[in-house]
Enzyme design. Sequence first.
Site, mmCIF file in Angstrom:
data_model
loop_
_atom_site.group_PDB
_atom_site.id
_atom_site.type_symbol
_atom_site.label_atom_id
_atom_site.label_comp_id
_atom_site.label_asym_id
_atom_site.label_seq_id
_atom_site.Cartn_x
_atom_site.Cartn_y
_atom_site.Cartn_z
ATOM 1 N N ASP A 1 -28.361 26.108 4.911
ATOM 2 C CA ASP A 1 -27.744 26.215 6.451
ATOM 3 C C ASP A 1 -27.258 27.765 6.556
ATOM 4 O O ASP A 1 -26.997 28.453 5.457
ATOM 5 C CB ASP A 1 -26.862 25.240 6.881
ATOM 6 C CG ASP A 1 -25.758 25.034 5.868
ATOM 7 O OD1 ASP A 1 -25.340 25.993 5.411
ATOM 8 O OD2 ASP A 1 -25.230 23.997 5.974
ATOM 9 N N ARG B 1 -27.575 19.578 12.799
ATOM 10 C CA ARG B 1 -26.942 18.234 12.215
ATOM 11 C C ARG B 1 -26.844 17.523 13.759
ATOM 12 O O ARG B 1 -26.458 17.585 14.576
ATOM 13 C CB ARG B 1 -25.799 18.268 11.863
ATOM 14 C CG ARG B 1 -25.125 17.056 11.234
ATOM 15 C CD ARG B 1 -23.559 17.204 10.370
ATOM 16 N NE ARG B 1 -23.828 17.870 9.246
ATOM 17 C CZ ARG B 1 -24.308 17.161 8.248
ATOM 18 N NH1 ARG B 1 -24.622 15.964 8.216
ATOM 19 N NH2 ARG B 1 -24.176 17.921 6.957
ATOM 20 N N ARG C 1 -13.910 21.248 7.517
ATOM 21 C CA ARG C 1 -15.179 21.556 8.459
ATOM 22 C C ARG C 1 -15.036 21.057 9.688
ATOM 23 O O ARG C 1 -15.929 21.272 10.613
ATOM 24 C CB ARG C 1 -16.244 20.613 7.715
ATOM 25 C CG ARG C 1 -17.014 20.809 6.744
ATOM 26 C CD ARG C 1 -17.853 19.903 5.897
ATOM 27 N NE ARG C 1 -17.104 18.982 5.295
ATOM 28 C CZ ARG C 1 -17.328 17.908 4.649
ATOM 29 N NH1 ARG C 1 -18.808 17.938 4.726
ATOM 30 N NH2 ARG C 1 -16.698 17.195 4.188
ATOM 31 N N GLY D 1 0.834 -1.341 0.013
ATOM 32 C CA GLY D 1 0.041 -0.167 0.009
ATOM 33 C C GLY D 1 0.843 1.276 -0.010
ATOM 34 O O GLY D 1 0.199 2.342 -0.258
ATOM 35 N N LYS E 1 -30.388 24.774 9.926
ATOM 36 C CA LYS E 1 -30.144 23.263 9.893
ATOM 37 C C LYS E 1 -29.602 22.918 11.471
ATOM 38 O O LYS E 1 -28.721 23.490 11.950
ATOM 39 C CB LYS E 1 -29.141 22.946 8.696
ATOM 40 C CG LYS E 1 -28.463 21.572 8.734
ATOM 41 C CD LYS E 1 -27.642 21.279 7.549
ATOM 42 C CE LYS E 1 -26.270 21.365 7.722
ATOM 43 N NZ LYS E 1 -25.283 21.264 6.551
HETATM 44 C C1 R5P Z 1 -21.603 22.177 5.812
HETATM 45 O O1 R5P Z 1 -22.426 22.910 6.282
HETATM 46 C C2 R5P Z 1 -21.613 22.062 4.291
HETATM 47 O O2 R5P Z 1 -21.489 23.445 3.682
HETATM 48 C C3 R5P Z 1 -22.681 21.314 3.665
HETATM 49 O O3 R5P Z 1 -24.057 21.845 3.900
HETATM 50 C C4 R5P Z 1 -22.428 19.792 4.228
HETATM 51 O O4 R5P Z 1 -21.230 19.626 4.400
HETATM 52 C C5 R5P Z 1 -23.459 18.914 3.484
HETATM 53 O O5 R5P Z 1 -23.035 17.706 3.973
HETATM 54 P P1 R5P Z 1 -24.419 16.410 3.493
HETATM 55 O O6 R5P Z 1 -24.529 16.550 2.079
HETATM 56 O O7 R5P Z 1 -23.655 15.290 4.172
HETATM 57 O O8 R5P Z 1 -25.580 16.833 4.279
#
Ligand code: R5P
Length: 307
Positions: A181, A206, A106, A50, A204
């Site tokens: 979001d 999560r 992120r 690898g 949003k």
């Molecule tokens: C995070 O806030 C990004 O802007 C996207 O909204 C996010 O990464 C989207 O992730 P997913 O498609 O997994 O919901």
Amino acid sequence: MPLLLCCDDEQAPAERLLAALQAQGPQGAGPTEQTAWRLAVIERHRFPDGEWRLRLPPALPADVALYRSLHQPNEKLVELLLAAPAARELGARRLWLVAPYLAYMRQDAAFTPGEVVSQRHVGRWLAAAFDGLVTVDPHLHRVATLAEAVPVGQAHALSAAPLLGALVAQRRPGALLLGPDEESAQWVQQAAAAAGLPAAVCRKVRRGDRDVEVQLPALDVRGRAVVILDDMASTGRTVAQAAAALRAAGATSVDVAVTHALFSGDALAVMQAAGVGAVWSTDSVPHASNAVALAPLLAKALGDLSR
Ligand code: R5P
């Protein structure tokens, strides 16, 4: 004469960047020091266990740019950590990274004790390896500038939002641009301003990788064409939740425009099942939805860096 390096799996976008670099400069003028870029491919061999063996051109010019878009980043980061110091040993004195998609942005805070703030550490690796970075719509949320996330000498964060806005205005004139979001407000506002389109942003929450809840803004979407615009879609759940809510609220069409088409696993199918029609993306990540070429934008930034 500056050199653009790439790996074989990204030769096509690197060639588009090369063509855009060579097209810079006054019309009719021959190649100049800035526009006389050449392209070379890094040879990669994967050993049975690898590990990588990489081979760069044995003599490099002083100015070298490495094209590597960092989707599926783990392997590519190792490549960069090998290729960058090797490029310096082989003659590069100014070394830039062109990473249209910049991964690990992120994870910008420790949400539980002990959690690694990957943005900070990946940023430091890249800053130690390169003199400059060109990227597009990096996910900067809790930090204001790219240089804070990647403390490199020259940090250029470009945005594809105006280009995506122009595409939307052409394909869906008068559409409402909707950010799924709060973080997307930065891109939605740029796209709306460039294209003269109305815009709004959702809220949003999560709860997990594939568990998100999206709340629409308080406005009437009945009979309207809506385009969800974001920096990226990964699992597609954010887009799907927003699309389902829009359809339930009476939107006539819901399309999607993203800079980075990560689309992991069943993302596309989940978005379509939620009522998404067209999906448009830039070519930062190769995908069938690519509708916006980034090469001219990248070439301009790289040209400016190398001056
Ligand atoms: C995070 O806030 C990004 O802007 C996207 O909204 C996010 O990464 C989207 O992730 P997913 O498609 O997994 O919901």
